[in-house]
Design an enzyme around this catalytic site. Structure first.
Site, short mmCIF file in Angstrom:
data_model
loop_
_atom_site.label_atom_id
_atom_site.label_comp_id
_atom_site.label_asym_id
_atom_site.label_seq_id
_atom_site.Cartn_x
_atom_site.Cartn_y
_atom_site.Cartn_z
N ILE A 29 0.83 -1.21 0.00
CA ILE A 29 0.00 0.00 0.00
C ILE A 29 0.86 1.25 0.00
O ILE A 29 0.54 2.23 -0.68
CB ILE A 29 -0.94 -0.03 1.22
CG1 ILE A 29 -1.99 -1.15 1.05
CG2 ILE A 29 -1.65 1.32 1.40
CD1 ILE A 29 -2.89 -1.36 2.24
N ASP A 61 11.41 4.05 4.53
CA ASP A 61 11.19 2.68 5.02
C ASP A 61 12.41 2.27 5.82
O ASP A 61 13.42 3.01 5.89
CB ASP A 61 10.92 1.70 3.87
CG ASP A 61 9.90 0.62 4.27
OD1 ASP A 61 10.08 0.05 5.37
OD2 ASP A 61 8.97 0.38 3.52
N ALA A 115 3.45 3.21 7.45
CA ALA A 115 4.22 2.08 7.99
C ALA A 115 3.43 1.37 9.08
O ALA A 115 2.83 2.01 9.95
CB ALA A 115 5.55 2.58 8.55
N GLY A 116 3.43 0.07 9.01
CA GLY A 116 2.73 -0.70 10.04
C GLY A 116 3.15 -2.15 10.00
O GLY A 116 3.63 -2.66 8.97
N LEU A 166 -4.40 -12.68 23.04
CA LEU A 166 -3.78 -11.98 24.17
C LEU A 166 -3.21 -12.95 25.19
O LEU A 166 -2.13 -12.71 25.76
CB LEU A 166 -4.82 -11.07 24.84
CG LEU A 166 -4.29 -10.22 25.99
CD1 LEU A 166 -3.23 -9.23 25.49
CD2 LEU A 166 -5.43 -9.48 26.69
N ASN A 207 -10.54 -7.62 16.17
CA ASN A 207 -10.24 -8.86 15.45
C ASN A 207 -9.63 -9.84 16.43
O ASN A 207 -8.68 -9.48 17.15
CB ASN A 207 -9.25 -8.59 14.32
CG ASN A 207 -9.81 -8.94 12.97
OD1 ASN A 207 -10.92 -9.46 12.85
ND2 ASN A 207 -9.05 -8.65 11.95
N TYR A 213 -2.69 -5.02 17.36
CA TYR A 213 -2.90 -4.29 16.10
C TYR A 213 -4.16 -3.40 16.18
O TYR A 213 -4.14 -2.22 15.80
CB TYR A 213 -3.03 -5.29 14.96
CG TYR A 213 -3.15 -4.67 13.58
CD1 TYR A 213 -2.04 -4.13 12.94
CD2 TYR A 213 -4.38 -4.64 12.93
CE1 TYR A 213 -2.16 -3.56 11.68
CE2 TYR A 213 -4.50 -4.08 11.67
CZ TYR A 213 -3.39 -3.54 11.04
OH TYR A 213 -3.51 -2.97 9.80
N LYS A 241 -4.48 0.71 15.89
CA LYS A 241 -5.27 1.38 14.84
C LYS A 241 -6.43 2.18 15.43
O LYS A 241 -6.81 3.22 14.89
CB LYS A 241 -5.77 0.35 13.83
CG LYS A 241 -4.64 -0.34 13.05
CD LYS A 241 -3.75 0.69 12.35
CE LYS A 241 -2.68 0.05 11.50
NZ LYS A 241 -1.81 1.06 10.82
N THR A 252 -3.19 -7.75 -0.80
CA THR A 252 -1.75 -7.53 -0.66
C THR A 252 -1.07 -8.87 -0.40
O THR A 252 -1.73 -9.90 -0.25
CB THR A 252 -1.44 -6.59 0.52
OG1 THR A 252 -1.88 -7.23 1.73
CG2 THR A 252 -2.15 -5.25 0.35
#
Length: 433
Positions: A207, A226, A274-275, A282, A332, A338, A342, A374
């Protein structure tokens, strides 16, 4: 990765078979290309209630030519809807024409900000949100439906140009608020970023590369950032785009200062792309997996933005576009780190947007991708991947360029009245709010 199901439904036997089995019928989306930069067909302008908007001059440059023959785009001005009686005019206007909207067409409903002093107006303007999101799930055939809340047509010109173009192919079911920030119409709407410098993090591939390529197409001088380990790919990307490679670990303590030093002439657009992911439930997630994701996806965004604003590297007219995710909106399993990072981006945008505009003249927005094709999603197990692709109103995954086009719109000078917004690029995914 190729979507073989989409290819199958593009054939006559495939359409017959999937229709008989009651399976999704995704349509190949019409995206921007040099050969087809606008949607072919006519734009139908409708009104519900009494409106004061001067829309005609804005719609004249939006792409499709005004007309009534089998529209490819419909703009319904519902800013004058103030009660249930005038809300009925929304149905009366769209009911006769919805079926005739062309494949990959657009419906954009214009609404007014809810009036806190008039609960009847506030109720019916909020009703437009449910209406748009429901129609987006009904309409099919690659067509999209979005709601724009505005008070002035000129301030929404870049937003309407985007939503009424092939660039917004994977944006549907969204509510976008256009406020009162300064709008600078570009000299050339085809190259709105001419003369501007844009930095894209995570630009070596995926992306990020698509974002850098799209910003360069729109005229920007791109600085591609990067990690040093990706320097070869990064240099190649920057070389193809006539830009500059900046190998740098964005989590380094001095990352913001080094970016500022590398850009003595200043920066107009900052794209936080960037991610990383380090998925695990957990209960099985060690602290390192938690902290590494939060460091890259959120802490680096917070720190570099603060440094570049306070240093004056990013000045008046600047744009910050960060990358959120529908995982941050819906959650999720296996992605608490993550999703937290976000969701943090959403909080950043909502808090910093108004202050950055007031103090620095800089807008702050985010894109929230859904299922995008991707290398990362190609590695997802087949059945989960297929669920991700089909569980949205367009019944297919998006392309990196869909995220890039949305980023380019938010980065443009004409989008100065769009601030503090989180725009999902997810084909109206069934996940999340």
């Amino acid at each position: 990765m190729a979507d073989r199901y989409l290819s199958l439904t593009g054939t006559a036997p495939g359409r017959f078979l999937t229709r008989r089995l009651g399976l999704p019928q995704p349509a190949a989306l019409r995206r921007w290309s040099t050969e087809q930069p606008s949607l072919p067909g006519q734009l139908l302008h409708l009104t519900a209630g009494r409106s004061d908007l001067d829309l005609a001059p804005v719609l004249a440059g939006a792409g499709p030519e005004p007309g009534t023959e089998r529209p490819v785009a419909v703009v319904l001005d519902a800013t004058g809807v103030r009660d249930v009686e005038t809300l009925a005019e929304v149905h009366a206007a769209l009911h006769p024409v919805v079926r005739s909207v062309a494949e990959s067409g657009r419906i954009v409903v214009l609404g007014a900000p809810p009036d806190p002093a008039d609960h009847h107006q506030a109720a019916v303007q909020q009703a437009l949100e449910g209406f748009v999101r429901s129609l987006g799930k009904e309409i099919g055939r690659g067509r999209t439906v979005n709601l724009v809340r505005l008070t002035d047509a000129r301030s929404a010109e870049s937003t309407l140009r985007f939503l009424l173009s092939p660039r917004s192919a994977y944006v549907s079911g969204q509510v976008i608020e256009v406020g009162g920030g300064e709008v600078t119409a570009p000299e050339d709407w085809d190259t709105p970023l001419a003369g501007r410098t844009a930095l894209v993090t995570g630009a070596a591939r995926g992306i990020g590369e698509a974002v850098a390529r799209t910003l360069a197409r729109d005229g920007a001088r791109v600085v591609c950032l990067d990690v040093p380990a990706a320097e070869a790919e990064l240099t190649a990307v920057a070389g193809r785009l006539g830009g500059v490679a900046l190998p740098l670990d964005i989590t380094a303590d001095d990352a913001g200062a080094r970016i500022a030093d590398a850009l003595p002439g200043g920066l107009d657009v900052l794209v936080h792309n960037a991610g990383i992911t380090r998925d695990r439930r957990l209960v099985n997630m060690p602290a390192e997996r938690w902290s590494s994701v939060l460091d890259v996806n959120l802490a680096s965004v917070l720190s570099t933005t603060d440094v570049l604003l306070s240093a004056g590297t990013l000045g008046a007219g600047g744009r910050v576009v960060a990358t959120a995710s529908i995982a941050g909106l819906a959650g999720n399993a296996g992605q608490t780190n993550y999703a937290a990072s976000k969701a943090g981006i959403v909080g950043l945008v909502r808090s910093l947007g108004p202050r950055a505009l007031a103090e620095y003249g800089v807008t702050v927005n985010a894109v929230a991708p859904g299922f995008i094709e991707t290398r990362m999603t190609a590695a997802v197990p087949l059945f989960i991947r297929e669920a991700g692709r089909r569980m949205n109103s367009l019944a297919q995954g998006g392309a990196p360029v869909d995220v890039a086009e949305t980023t380019a719109w938010l980065a443009s000078p004409g989008a100065g009245a769009v601030n503090g917004q989180v725009v999902r690029v997810c084909g109206q995914s069934l996940l999340g709010a």
